[in-house]
Design an enzyme around this catalytic site. Structure first.
Site, PDB file in Angstrom:
ATOM      1  N   ASN A 110       0.097 -11.268 -13.790  1.00 23.11           N
ATOM      2  CA  ASN A 110       0.404 -11.521 -12.380  1.00 23.11           C
ATOM      3  C   ASN A 110      -0.767 -12.173 -11.636  1.00 23.11           C
ATOM      4  OD1 ASN A 110      -1.415  -9.447 -12.096  1.00 23.11           O
ATOM      5  ND2 ASN A 110      -0.014  -8.031 -11.082  1.00 23.11           N
ATOM      6  N   HIS A 164      -3.902 -10.969 -11.520  1.00 23.58           N
ATOM      7  CA  HIS A 164      -4.946 -10.065 -11.003  1.00 23.58           C
ATOM      8  C   HIS A 164      -6.257 -10.256 -11.772  1.00 23.58           C
ATOM      9  CE1 HIS A 164      -3.878  -6.356 -13.782  1.00 23.58           C
ATOM     10  NE2 HIS A 164      -4.597  -7.235 -14.416  1.00 23.58           N
ATOM     11  N   GLU A 183      -4.731  -6.834  -7.128  1.00 23.05           N
ATOM     12  CA  GLU A 183      -3.355  -7.232  -7.392  1.00 23.05           C
ATOM     13  C   GLU A 183      -2.877  -8.253  -6.349  1.00 23.05           C
ATOM     14  OE1 GLU A 183      -2.330  -6.244 -10.186  1.00 23.05           O
ATOM     15  OE2 GLU A 183      -1.942  -4.100 -10.332  1.00 23.05           O
TER      16      GLU A 183
HETATM   17  P1  PGA Z   1      -5.462  -7.786 -21.166  1.00 24.14           P
HETATM   18  O1  PGA Z   1      -5.590  -7.376 -19.653  1.00 24.14           O
HETATM   19  O2  PGA Z   1      -6.781  -8.327 -21.595  1.00 24.14           O
HETATM   20  O3  PGA Z   1      -5.133  -6.485 -21.883  1.00 24.14           O
HETATM   21  O4  PGA Z   1      -4.381  -8.785 -21.264  1.00 24.14           O
HETATM   22  C1  PGA Z   1      -6.163  -8.274 -18.757  1.00 24.14           C
HETATM   23  C2  PGA Z   1      -5.998  -7.773 -17.351  1.00 24.14           C
HETATM   24  O5  PGA Z   1      -4.993  -7.110 -17.041  1.00 24.14           O
HETATM   25  O6  PGA Z   1      -6.890  -8.043 -16.535  1.00 24.14           O
END
Ligand code: PGA
Length: 243
Positions: free
Chosen positions: A135, A137, A142
């Site tokens: 998304n 973030h 967020e």
């Molecule tokens: P991920 O998470 O490396 O497990 O994809 C990244 C994030 O949510 O910032």
């Protein structure tokens, strides 16, 4: 912003580890901002290999981006557990110089203020590692209408709770809140390294990079305002960009 596309996740991880190594070789008491998640795991494996080959981590100071709120530090899903299990237990980092937000604090406001102050007292973050959520973030900043600037307590969006439920026995166990560095904290880092890997990230990488705009709907887009950012993506994460 420099965008680097790598053939594979392994290549991306090697390059990220090399950049971190160069930072430490150049300044042995560097302040490094670490991230959790699946993406930096390859980088951390490379750093462990570099330690075995002689890279000295004993003078660095570390600050982690975020931590679940309300999860005991000893929980296998806490980010503290993640960092020790995947990196800190395997290198000669000085535990007294490791900082990870305290997900069990009773005084969140004071904790967040103190965290900001500790970063400042350490001279600021020299190199901050970031992943990116599907998304958009960074940390647990967020997408929203408003963005908190400093370290703060935040609610997690449904997208993030769903994405992170893969590590928990059930979705109900995923904490709904976290303490995270704010966008302001991240933006004060002297250099930023954002890593993205896999087809899961292709859409957000395309949304963010194809038409550069800064919007709170894509928190990572604030990085366009920083003058020392490297975005490292593998071909899968870049697949929508190249169309
Ligand atoms: P991920 O998470 O490396 O497990 O994809 C990244 C994030 O949510 O910032």
């Amino acid at each position: 912003m420099r965008i680097h596309i790598f053939e594979s996740y392994e290549e991306l991880s090697k390059k990220a580890a090399e950049i971190i190594k160069s930072q430490i070789v150049l300044k042995n008491d560097s302040v490094i901002g670490f991230a959790t998640g699946s993406t930096p795991l390859g980088t951390y494996k490379e750093l462990i290999n570099m330690y075995k080959e002689g890279l000295d981590f004993s003078d660095i100071t570390t600050f982690n981006l975020d931590e679940y709120y309300g999860l005991p530090a000893s929980d296998v899903n806490s980010y503290r557990y993640f960092m020790y299990n995947n990196l800190f237990d395997h290198i000669n980092v000085d535990r007294k110089k490791v900082h990870i937000p305290d997900g069990e604090t009773n005084d969140v406001e004071k904790f967040c203020k103190d965290y900001e102050q500790s970063i400042q007292n350490a001279g600021g973050i020299d190199l901050q590692i970031l992943g990116i959520g599907k998304n958009g973030h960074i940390g647990f900043n967020e997408p929203d209408d408003n963005m908190d600037v400093p370290t703060h307590l935040t609610g997690l969006t449904e997208d993030t709770i769903n994405a992170n439920s893969r590590f928990f026995d059930s979705i109900d166990q995923v904490p709904k809140q976290a303490i995270t560095m704010g966008l302001g904290t991240i933006m004060k880092s002297k250099r930023i390294l954002l890593l993205a890997s896999g087809t899961d990230k292709a859409e957000i990488i395309e949304r963010m990079l194809k038409q550069p705009v800064v919007t709170t709907n894509i928190p990572a887009s604030f990085l366009f305002l920083h003058n020392n950012v490297d975005i490292l993506v593998d071909e899968k994460a870049a697949s929508e960009l190249e169309k």
